[in-house]
Design an enzyme around this catalytic site. Structure first.
Site, PDB file in Angstrom:
ATOM      1  N   HIS A   1       0.845  -1.205   0.000  1.00 49.04           N
ATOM      2  CA  HIS A   1       0.000   0.000   0.000  1.00 49.04           C
ATOM      3  C   HIS A   1       0.880   1.255   0.000  1.00 49.04           C
ATOM      4  O   HIS A   1       0.658   2.182  -0.789  1.00 49.04           O
ATOM      5  CB  HIS A   1      -0.901  -0.025   1.233  1.00 49.04           C
ATOM      6  N   GLU A   2       1.889   1.281   0.853  1.00 48.11           N
ATOM      7  CA  GLU A   2       2.747   2.462   0.943  1.00 48.11           C
ATOM      8  C   GLU A   2       3.608   2.626  -0.310  1.00 48.11           C
ATOM      9  O   GLU A   2       3.806   3.750  -0.793  1.00 48.11           O
ATOM     10  CB  GLU A   2       3.638   2.379   2.191  1.00 48.11           C
TER      11      GLU A   2
ATOM     12  N   HIS B   1       1.819   4.305  -3.053  1.00 48.05           N
ATOM     13  CA  HIS B   1       1.794   5.775  -2.948  1.00 48.05           C
ATOM     14  C   HIS B   1       3.045   6.367  -3.621  1.00 48.05           C
ATOM     15  O   HIS B   1       2.985   7.424  -4.246  1.00 48.05           O
ATOM     16  CB  HIS B   1       1.780   6.208  -1.477  1.00 48.05           C
TER      17      HIS B   1
ATOM     18  N   GLU C   1      -6.246   6.760  -1.096  1.00 50.52           N
ATOM     19  CA  GLU C   1      -6.226   5.568  -0.250  1.00 50.52           C
ATOM     20  C   GLU C   1      -6.878   4.386  -0.969  1.00 50.52           C
ATOM     21  O   GLU C   1      -6.398   3.256  -0.893  1.00 50.52           O
ATOM     22  CB  GLU C   1      -6.932   5.847   1.075  1.00 50.52           C
TER      23      GLU C   1
END
Length: 405
Positions: A143-144, A147, A226
């Site tokens: 997930h990070e 980004h 998100e």
């Protein structure tokens, strides 16, 4: 994926332009009301914004990591975490390995920062490292890293700077008004009359609503990103359940993250603010509802592609609108994998993860670790001067490793 990134960037630029327009309007009106010159106020707003942006661009990641009291680690400090980040770096196609940081805090959270993919970092709390198994940790790191891959990190930094500039301008204007700055004679002899009163009223209204509007736009950017990061995270790991399970554990945690603030809150994987001793709430302005994110991930019907995520999102919202740009939705199907049970995969259990994290934190505080033959692990404080130490359990005398300088 590149189409998704481009679409993501275009939407973001529009939203950033809206915040910038709000900033310039606020500067102009405040200048007209308090300095007698709208252009002067505009110039001051631009100067403040330019300085803060330069700082954010060149040193923003360092400042953010420093504010979070994050500490950089290497592979030797925590091989499990390093390997997971390395795996997700390969899966995402990033060319450079992000730097890895640990925040010594029992709260469960993580964020990514950096100017671009070649200068990026991921930071996670020690609490997260202890509580999550490998599949869950993979989900959070994926997930990070998404980004970073989607170019979110710099944009979020610039947005937070714009928001901060608006808040600063509004704050100083309110103090000038409260402490008598409005009684200055500059305005009295110029426009005078009703026109001046209207400008002052507009200025006061903008002082109140501009920070709120800017924050709403900032949160709108954050919320959409998100969802996109969740979708990309599921794709990189090919195991949506890992991230869903991680979000479930993070949401259930009752520890507050002490180093977070309102400007940085949207950068974390979930909103770091919660009532003391209570689990995270669905109703937060900075992030989508956690239960919704978990249900979308668990409704991907055995697939792990962006298309699978988008279908699941549409089913949940029943609006017929997806969250992934149409140009990024390919026809290629990506099946989710079923990982081996933790025991079969040699996964560290809860106790081992706690020891592993604890040992790393002891090393950060310059303690030296001595493993006795009886199985006892001795932590030698930095002020201990002797070259040997006696095990309190078996009585063996063990050599103390030299201190690294």
């Amino acid at each position: 994926m590149w189409e998704q990134i481009r679409s993501n960037q275009i939407r973001s630029i529009v939203l950033v332009a809206m915040i910038a327009g709000l900033l310039l309007l606020l500067g102009y009106v405040l200048g007209a009301a308090f300095l007698g010159s709208g252009i002067g106020g505009l110039a001051i707003a631009l100067v403040i914004w330019a300085i803060l942006n330069l700082v954010a661009y060149f040193q923003g990641d360092s400042i953010l990591l420093s504010m979070s009291r994050a500490r950089k680690i290497s592979r030797d400090d925590n091989p499990r975490l390093y390997n997971v980040v390395e795996e997700m770096k390969i899966a995402s196609g990033l060319e450079k390995m992000p730097d890895i940081y640990i925040i010594d805090d029992p709260a469960l959270n993580a964020f990514a920062t950096g100017r671009d993919p070649n200068r990026a970092s991921v930071a996670i709390t020690s609490g997260l490292l202890q509580k999550l198994n490998r599949d869950e940790l993979q989900g959070v790191i994926a997930h990070e890293i998404s980004h970073i891959k989607n170019r979110d990190v710099l944009l979020m930094s610039l947005c937070s700077i714009l928001l901060g500039t608006i808040v600063i301008l509004a704050w100083y204007a309110s103090r000038i008004m409260i402490y008598g700055g409005m009684r200055g004679g500059r305005r009295g002899g110029r426009g005078g009359g009703g026109g001046q009163v209207v400008i002052i009223v507009v200025a006061i209204v903008l002082m109140i609503i501009a920070p709120i509007l800017a924050q709403l736009i900032y949160f709108a950017i954050s919320r959409r990103r998100e969802y996109l990061a969740d979708a990309s995270g599921a794709l990189y790991t090919r195991y949506p359940e890992g991230l869903a399970s991680a979000l479930e554990k993070i949401a259930a945690s009752t520890a507050q993250l002490k180093s977070a603030n309102k400007a940085t809150a949207p950068m974390y994987i979930i909103n770091p603010f919660r009532s003391e001793g209570r689990a995270a709430s669905d109703w937060t302005s900075t992030h989508p509802p956690i239960s919704e994110r978990i249900r979308i991930l668990r409704s991907m019907a055995g697939g792990a592609s962006l298309t699978d995520y988008d279908k699941s999102y549409q089913q949940f919202h029943r609006s017929g609108k997806g969250v992934i740009p149409a140009s990024a939705l390919g026809v290629v199907s990506v099946m989710a994998v079923t990982p081996e049970p933790e025991a079969l995969a040699g996964e560290a259990d809860k106790i081992e993860r706690a020891r592993e994290t604890s040992d790393m934190l002891w090393k950060f505080s310059e303690h030296r670790l001595v493993n006795c033959e009886c199985g006892t692990k001795l932590r030698v404080p930095p002020e201990f001067k002797s070259d040997t130490i006696q095990c309190p359990h078996c009585g063996r005398t063990n050599p103390v490793p030299p201190r690294h300088k």
